[in-house]
Design an enzyme around this catalytic site. Structure first.
Site, mmCIF file in Angstrom:
data_model
loop_
_atom_site.group_PDB
_atom_site.id
_atom_site.type_symbol
_atom_site.label_atom_id
_atom_site.label_comp_id
_atom_site.label_asym_id
_atom_site.label_seq_id
_atom_site.Cartn_x
_atom_site.Cartn_y
_atom_site.Cartn_z
ATOM 1 N N MET A 1 0.849 -1.197 0.000
ATOM 2 C CA MET A 1 0.000 0.000 0.000
ATOM 3 C C MET A 1 0.881 1.242 0.000
ATOM 4 O O MET A 1 0.409 2.347 0.333
ATOM 5 C CB MET A 1 -0.939 -0.004 1.210
ATOM 6 C CG MET A 1 -1.894 -1.199 1.184
ATOM 7 S SD MET A 1 -3.438 -0.925 2.069
ATOM 8 C CE MET A 1 -2.815 -0.621 3.701
ATOM 9 N N GLY A 2 2.152 1.095 -0.361
ATOM 10 C CA GLY A 2 3.043 2.246 -0.464
ATOM 11 C C GLY A 2 3.582 2.697 0.883
ATOM 12 O O GLY A 2 3.551 1.957 1.854
ATOM 13 N N ASN A 3 4.109 3.934 0.894
ATOM 14 C CA ASN A 3 4.834 4.477 2.067
ATOM 15 C C ASN A 3 5.900 3.460 2.500
ATOM 16 O O ASN A 3 5.931 2.996 3.640
ATOM 17 C CB ASN A 3 3.866 4.792 3.220
ATOM 18 C CG ASN A 3 4.558 5.603 4.295
ATOM 19 O OD1 ASN A 3 4.580 5.218 5.449
ATOM 20 N ND2 ASN A 3 5.172 6.705 3.931
ATOM 21 N N GLY B 1 5.136 -9.838 4.273
ATOM 22 C CA GLY B 1 5.886 -9.691 5.517
ATOM 23 C C GLY B 1 5.184 -10.381 6.684
ATOM 24 O O GLY B 1 3.959 -10.289 6.829
ATOM 25 N N LEU B 2 5.985 -11.048 7.521
ATOM 26 C CA LEU B 2 5.426 -11.760 8.674
ATOM 27 C C LEU B 2 4.951 -10.828 9.786
ATOM 28 O O LEU B 2 4.322 -11.279 10.733
ATOM 29 C CB LEU B 2 6.466 -12.730 9.236
ATOM 30 C CG LEU B 2 6.511 -14.080 8.521
ATOM 31 C CD1 LEU B 2 7.742 -14.868 8.939
ATOM 32 C CD2 LEU B 2 5.240 -14.877 8.778
ATOM 33 N N LYS B 3 5.248 -9.520 9.682
ATOM 34 C CA LYS B 3 4.698 -8.591 10.675
ATOM 35 C C LYS B 3 3.177 -8.714 10.685
ATOM 36 O O LYS B 3 2.545 -8.687 11.718
ATOM 37 C CB LYS B 3 5.124 -7.146 10.323
ATOM 38 C CG LYS B 3 5.141 -6.218 11.499
ATOM 39 C CD LYS B 3 3.962 -5.306 11.588
ATOM 40 C CE LYS B 3 3.762 -4.422 10.379
ATOM 41 N NZ LYS B 3 2.409 -3.829 10.410
ATOM 42 N N HIS C 1 9.395 -3.350 3.486
ATOM 43 C CA HIS C 1 8.944 -3.603 2.104
ATOM 44 C C HIS C 1 10.137 -3.931 1.200
ATOM 45 O O HIS C 1 10.050 -4.789 0.325
ATOM 46 C CB HIS C 1 8.233 -2.375 1.528
ATOM 47 C CG HIS C 1 6.994 -1.979 2.252
ATOM 48 N ND1 HIS C 1 6.939 -0.887 3.074
ATOM 49 C CD2 HIS C 1 5.751 -2.529 2.275
ATOM 50 C CE1 HIS C 1 5.712 -0.761 3.561
ATOM 51 N NE2 HIS C 1 4.978 -1.739 3.102
ATOM 52 N N GLN D 1 -10.236 -2.693 2.506
ATOM 53 C CA GLN D 1 -9.743 -3.280 3.760
ATOM 54 C C GLN D 1 -9.742 -2.285 4.924
ATOM 55 O O GLN D 1 -9.256 -2.616 5.997
ATOM 56 C CB GLN D 1 -8.367 -3.915 3.550
ATOM 57 C CG GLN D 1 -7.219 -2.945 3.306
ATOM 58 C CD GLN D 1 -5.948 -3.684 2.913
ATOM 59 O OE1 GLN D 1 -5.822 -4.189 1.805
ATOM 60 N NE2 GLN D 1 -4.998 -3.751 3.829
ATOM 61 N N HIS E 1 9.035 1.237 3.506
ATOM 62 C CA HIS E 1 10.149 1.269 4.459
ATOM 63 C C HIS E 1 10.992 0.018 4.227
ATOM 64 O O HIS E 1 10.701 -0.783 3.312
ATOM 65 C CB HIS E 1 9.631 1.382 5.888
ATOM 66 C CG HIS E 1 8.580 0.370 6.241
ATOM 67 N ND1 HIS E 1 8.824 -0.996 6.264
ATOM 68 C CD2 HIS E 1 7.258 0.503 6.541
ATOM 69 C CE1 HIS E 1 7.730 -1.641 6.598
ATOM 70 N NE2 HIS E 1 6.753 -0.756 6.752
HETATM 71 O O1 PAF Z 1 0.022 -5.650 3.707
HETATM 72 C C1 PAF Z 1 -0.431 -4.754 2.957
HETATM 73 O O2 PAF Z 1 0.213 -3.748 2.681
HETATM 74 C C2 PAF Z 1 -1.817 -4.922 2.355
HETATM 75 O O3 PAF Z 1 -2.683 -5.531 3.252
HETATM 76 C C3 PAF Z 1 -1.802 -5.670 1.003
HETATM 77 C C4 PAF Z 1 -1.329 -7.093 1.158
HETATM 78 C C5 PAF Z 1 -0.922 -4.920 0.019
HETATM 79 C C6 PAF Z 1 -3.226 -5.721 0.427
HETATM 80 O O4 PAF Z 1 -3.744 -4.454 0.238
#
Ligand code: PAF
Length: 282
Positions: A30-32, A149-151, A37, A61, A34
């Site tokens: 979803m960007g931003n 990511g497992l976070k 990612h 979501q 760090h």
């Molecule tokens: O973990 C996220 O950033 C979001 O939940 C994902 C998997 C990109 C779905 O929008």
């Protein structure tokens, strides 16, 4: 690195790679971005020939009272980071591209059981939104593998279950959480923390660590989790939940279970932070 907003341009590029027999990895975000990612992109690069990432702040979501409006959007910086990490193609669709009929008329994917408790309970509809958008993105990109990511431990289980239940030919790669030296798990929502709250927030991971040690010698899981919650609250946060669960089913752990996960969420100022730790009882 190319960036495209449209499904057709993305598919054209990916089809060329597929015709050459190249292995494709996908990193939805979803960007931003760090370092957490970037670790996903680096893992993807190690395991595949081409890496596709997406940036899409998925309205499905977020709950009605949640932070979609203020969710940090940093597209130009994100593009630079992805390029430097060696991402080959970036997909940046608009909500109208992903949900052309609007959210109300959109088909959705619901993954039972693993979606139900914990963040599923605190954020009704959240995992339906995650599963639906990830399913759509998987259908658009059709990757061989996808990195998460497992976070977001419960999210990984929801996606793994969706892939198994719906026979999607995609391998899910779960990548370790990246942390600050204080133990605080990296998260876009850490941006909401004031400097003072940043000192408090590591109490979440510290008390999960405490609980992980405590359950090695005491099987009163419920009592110990309550104690950990009060430690987190006393540190200045507000515990949403902390539970000891079976690592795969996410059901409350029983005394016979050996592979466990501690799942926790707590509010620190405006930020709702989540964290977890996998534990093997010895
Ligand atoms: O973990 C996220 O950033 C979001 O939940 C994902 C998997 C990109 C779905 O929008």
């Amino acid at each position: 690195m190319q960036t495209t907003e449209t499904i057709s341009a993305l598919r054209n590029e990916i089809n060329l790679w597929r015709q050459q027999g190249l292995k494709i990895a996908f990193v939805p975000t979803m960007g931003n971005l760090h370092q957490g990612h970037i670790a996903l992109v680096e893992k993807a690069k190690m395991l595949a020939d081409k890496v596709v990432a997406s940036i899409f702040v998925n309205p499905m979501q977020f709950g009605a009272n949640e932070d979609i409006g203020s969710y940090p959007r940093t597209m130009a910086a994100d593009q630079e980071k992805l390029k430097a990490a060696g991402c080959d193609l970036l997909f940046t669709p608009t909500p109208a591209i992903i949900y052309p009929k609007g959210l109300d008329k959109q088909s959705y994917v619901e993954v039972p059981n693993v979606s139900d408790g914990y963040c599923g309970e605190s954020r009704p509809g959240h995992f339906r939104g995650v599963a639906t958008v990830v399913c759509k993105l998987f259908n658009i990109v059709q990757p061989n593998i996808a990195c998460f990511g497992l976070k977001d431990y419960q999210q990984v289980q929801v996606i793994q279950t969706m892939v198994e239940d719906l026979s999607m030919p995609i391998e899910i790669i779960a990548v370790e959480t990246v942390r600050e030296a204080s133990g605080l798990a990296l998260s876009s929502r850490n941006n909401y923390l004031t400097p003072e709250e940043k000192q408090t927030a590591p109490a979440l991971s510290q008390n999960i660590q405490w609980l992980a040690k405590a359950i090695q010698s005491d099987s009163d899981f419920i009592g110990l989790a309550k104690q950990a919650a009060s430690y987190i609250d006393n540190a200045g946060m507000k515990t949403d939940y902390i539970h000891i669960c079976h690592a795969r089913t996410l059901q409350p752990a029983s005394e016979d279970d050996k592979e466990l996960v501690i799942l926790a969420a707590a509010h620190c100022g405006k930020a709702r932070l989540i964290d977890n730790l996998q534990v093997t009882l010895t």
